[in-house]
Design an enzyme around this catalytic site. Structure first.
Site, PDB file in Angstrom:
ATOM      1  N   HIS A  15       0.834  -1.206   0.000  1.00  0.00           N
ATOM      2  CA  HIS A  15       0.000   0.000   0.000  1.00  0.00           C
ATOM      3  C   HIS A  15       0.869   1.258   0.000  1.00  0.00           C
ATOM      4  O   HIS A  15       0.606   2.205  -0.744  1.00  0.00           O
ATOM      5  CB  HIS A  15      -0.920  -0.016   1.224  1.00  0.00           C
ATOM      6  CG  HIS A  15      -1.898   1.121   1.242  1.00  0.00           C
ATOM      7  ND1 HIS A  15      -2.975   1.190   0.382  1.00  0.00           N
ATOM      8  CD2 HIS A  15      -1.937   2.256   2.000  1.00  0.00           C
ATOM      9  CE1 HIS A  15      -3.645   2.314   0.615  1.00  0.00           C
ATOM     10  NE2 HIS A  15      -3.034   2.974   1.594  1.00  0.00           N
TER      11      HIS A  15
ATOM     12  N   ASN B 278      27.938 -20.087  -6.980  1.00  0.00           N
ATOM     13  CA  ASN B 278      28.938 -21.140  -7.165  1.00  0.00           C
ATOM     14  C   ASN B 278      28.623 -22.331  -6.253  1.00  0.00           C
ATOM     15  O   ASN B 278      28.693 -23.487  -6.666  1.00  0.00           O
ATOM     16  CB  ASN B 278      30.320 -20.567  -6.842  1.00  0.00           C
ATOM     17  CG  ASN B 278      31.439 -21.480  -7.286  1.00  0.00           C
ATOM     18  OD1 ASN B 278      31.637 -21.692  -8.469  1.00  0.00           O
ATOM     19  ND2 ASN B 278      32.162 -22.020  -6.332  1.00  0.00           N
TER      20      ASN B 278
ATOM     21  N   GLU C 139      -1.669  -5.450  -4.579  1.00  0.00           N
ATOM     22  CA  GLU C 139      -2.360  -5.153  -3.321  1.00  0.00           C
ATOM     23  C   GLU C 139      -3.718  -5.863  -3.280  1.00  0.00           C
ATOM     24  O   GLU C 139      -4.140  -6.356  -2.231  1.00  0.00           O
ATOM     25  CB  GLU C 139      -2.541  -3.636  -3.205  1.00  0.00           C
ATOM     26  CG  GLU C 139      -3.013  -3.169  -1.850  1.00  0.00           C
ATOM     27  CD  GLU C 139      -3.268  -1.665  -1.823  1.00  0.00           C
ATOM     28  OE1 GLU C 139      -3.293  -1.109  -0.732  1.00  0.00           O
ATOM     29  OE2 GLU C 139      -3.466  -1.064  -2.901  1.00  0.00           O
TER      30      GLU C 139
END
Length: 699
Positions: A46, A436, A68
């Site tokens: 919001h 990695n 929202e």
């Protein structure tokens, strides 16, 4: 009104909200019924929507609005959190980060509408909510329409005194058949950017017509010289309801009043209102019994107000500081330290001119002040590495899905603090190391089960402070590095010969992984295998004055240990002399100092070494490294500074020791780019320049 002045605040706040959303969505995936997290997610979305709207970033606002709506469905218990929903929400976050990256580089959100994601969000809501969504929309549209003001309210509203120019503009608009609307807008009390909200209201209503009158003036509104209300006259051909709905659609607007007026009637009402107010004022003055009680009456509320102010809780204990301002402050401290060193240099002068107690007391006082000031500035510059590492859990989640491996990231020490400059640049190397571990380090699920390991692989990131350094360990409980395979690959690619390979230690073979374009990946993917991983990590970390080492055990896992200096600006250093030149060595790199008889120097593979307390330490003659003339006579004893880099030790041979000193590191810029031995320079008390040696590149 220009909202560009709020752009930096918007970017900082948006990054915080996006990180909050990412963290909360990760928690929500594991705890779908956690109401606190659901509420936190809704609040962050919001706020982000309101901020994007304030700045006029409509695409960003639209996408966040649809997000929202999804959070609202979860909050209202109409839908359950699913894996598909989490994936969709993360897609939205990536799109929002894309908008933010555009805004950072161009101050504009770009032209990408993300229609596919918005359609997926709307489909999700439609599927979850069915017909109720359409009904809710109708109800909200009805609520948006402003209720018509009653006749009593209209009469009670304060009339605006118009200038002759404003009257002329209104008459002209009326003659063109346009409606004139007198509008008053009230902003919510807790709104932070009132001027920006007003600007957005103006922008919204100007789609329907032209603003003819501003109260207060447009400049005062832009400068936030108003409380919560502002008024304006709009000339438009549209109906009131649409205009009011557009104004109310702006975030943090509490109330919008609109009244259609006709100029001549309005002027008559204004004159009548003014006359009435004059009569009331005269009556009140007659009825007031005396001046003193009136004054006392006024004082009472003021005292009450003061009492309320004192009771208000303390908020806003932190402020954002522009890094450039901190750099400027750091430069001032640097100059102060140089001045202090100058005084120290004078005080050590043999002439008796300055040798008095008062002078020495002042020097000590100045040293205390500069040290305290230095520590204060350092603390201001120090930030937790949390700002960098908190994006990694999301990255590991995505890699887990992409690679088809189950894995979990465990992080400790996120509150460990580093200099802001270091923190800003350490993110990429750490990201390389984690990717990695996920791609190369961890075995696939089936292999792990066969080996008797837990099916879910563990990747860890630990950070902690050690002296003047911060240590960050990145590792996994995977297969570890196959040293024989690395050696064979290096021989196959011609990096080393077979003869060299036979004589190399395990550590030396592992260090081959840090060579440019050396990769052990069996196939090239978008995750790894392009040979741009560990060499980038090493060069980036060394550029920050740090180093990286590897510990591995085949079948059990690998750990990369990154050692970084706490700060890059002011350090404690040992000043040494080589021939007639002065050099500085960072105190954090020094283990101890030894005086070594020349006859105790041994040779291993034509390399000078010394045997010291059970350790064989290679000697580095700095005069040779720095290409200086050799001494005519070799002294009986050598002054050797023993330096360390991780577990490795080396002895630097110097001519003389000058002593420990606090030095300011000055960059050499582009003057010396081909010699990594020199990491910078410093100005000594007598104005002489001394070069700073980078121990990491010597070992």
């Amino acid at each position: 009104m220009d909202v560009s002045q709020y752009l930096e605040i918007f970017i900082d706040e948006s990054e915080e909200h996006l990180q909050t959303l990412s963290d909360c969505i990760m928690v929500l995936e594991k705890e779908p019924d956690n109401k606190d997290t659901i509420n936190e997610v809704f609040r962050a979305a919001h706020s982000l929507k309101g901020m994007a709207g304030t700045m006029g970033f409509k695409r960003m606002q639209h996408l966040t609005h649809d997000m929202e709506n999804v959070f609202q469905e979860v909050r209202s218990d109409r839908v359950k959190v699913t894996s598909g929903m989490i994936d969709l929400l993360f897609k939205c976050l990536d799109a929002l980060e894309g908008y933010l990256d555009n805004i950072k580089s161009t101050s504009d959100e770009g032209a990408e509408d993300n229609e596919v994601i918005i359609k997926e969000l709307n489909d999700f809501i439609a599927k979850a909510d069915g017909e109720a969504e359409a009904e809710n929309k109708e109800v909200s549209e009805v609520k948006e329409a402003a209720p018509a003001a009653t006749q009593e309210e209209k009469e009670g509203q304060e009339k605006i005194e118009l200038t002759e120019e404003e009257k002329k503009a209104i008459r002209e608009a009326e003659s063109n058949g346009q409606h004139i609307y007198a509008m008053t807008v009230r902003i919510q009390k807790d709104c932070l950017l009132k001027a920006a909200r007003a600007f957005l209201v103006f922008k919204a209503v100007e789609d329907f017509g032209q603003i003819l009158v501003y109260r207060p003036s447009s400049q005062d509104i832009e400068d936030e010289k108003f409380e919560l209300d502002f008024s304006f006259f709009l000339a438009s051909e549209e109906e009131t309801d649409k205009i009011v709905a557009a104004a109310k659609a702006v975030s943090e607007i509490e109330k919008v009043d609109a009244e259609e007026i006709h100029l001549e009637e309005y002027l008559k009402e204004a004159a009548a209102q003014e006359e009435q107010q004059a009569k009331e004022a005269a009556t009140e003055q007659k009825e007031a019994p005396a001046e003193v009680p009136k004054t006392a009456e006024k004082k009472a509320p003021a005292a009450a107000a003061k009492k309320q102010t004192n009771a208000k809780p303390v908020t806003g204990r932190t402020v954002r500081v522009d890094i450039e301002k901190l750099d400027a402050l750091m430069n001032q401290v640097s100059e102060l330290i140089i001045a202090k060193n100058s005084l120290v240099s004078i005080s050590s002068n043999e002439s008796g001119e300055y040798q008095n107690q008062s002078f020495h007391e002042q020097i000590e006082y100045l040293e205390r002040i500069t040290t305290n000031l230095h520590e204060s500035v350092m603390k201001v510059r120090m930030v937790p590495i949390e700002s960098v590492v908190n994006k990694f859990p999301r990255m590991i989640r995505d890699l887990s899905r992409k690679l088809g491996k189950k894995m979990e990231l465990y992080m400790t020490g996120e509150d460990t603090e580093l200099d802001r400059t270091v923190v800003d640049q350490i993110g990429d190397p750490l990201q390389h190391l984690l990717r990695n571990s996920a791609d190369h380090g961890l075995e696939d699920n089936a292999t792990r089960v066969e080996r008797g390991k837990p099916e879910v692989g563990s990747i860890f990131l630990k950070a902690f402070q050690e002296g003047n350094n911060v240590i960050i360990e990145v590792g996994d409980d995977g297969n570890g590095i196959d040293v024989a395979a690395v050696r064979d690959k290096a021989v196959e690619r011609g990096v080393i010969t077979a003869e060299q390979a036979e004589n190399m230690s395990q550590k030396e073979i592992i260090n081959l992984l840090f060579l440019p374009s050396f990769s052990m990946a069996k196939k090239i993917t978008d995750i790894s295998g392009r040979g741009v991983g560990l060499d980038v990590v090493k060069s980036n970390i060394e550029a920050l004055g740090g180093d990286v080492e590897v510990r591995t055990k085949l079948g059990e896992g690998t750990t990369f240990i990154v050692r970084l200096p706490l700060t890059l600006a002011i350090i404690q250093a040992l000043m040494v002399e080589i021939r007639d030149e002065k050099y500085a060595i960072a105190l954090g790199s020094i283990a101890n100092i030894e005086s070594i008889p020349v006859n105790e120097i041994k040779y291993v593979q034509a390399q000078e070494v010394i045997h010291l307390r059970g350790a064989v330490i290679p000697l580095i003659r700095l005069d040779q490294v720095l290409d200086m003339e050799e001494k005519q006579e070799e002294p009986e004893n050598l002054t050797v500074v023993i330096v360390k880099k991780g577990d490795s030790l080396a002895g630097l041979v110097v001519d003389n020791l000058i002593g420990q000193q606090e030095i300011v590191i000055k960059s050499l810029g582009k003057y010396i780019t081909n010699n990594k031995i020199i990491s910078g320079a410093t100005i000594l008390g007598d104005g002489e320049v001394a070069l700073i040696l980078d121990v990491n590149t010597l070992m």
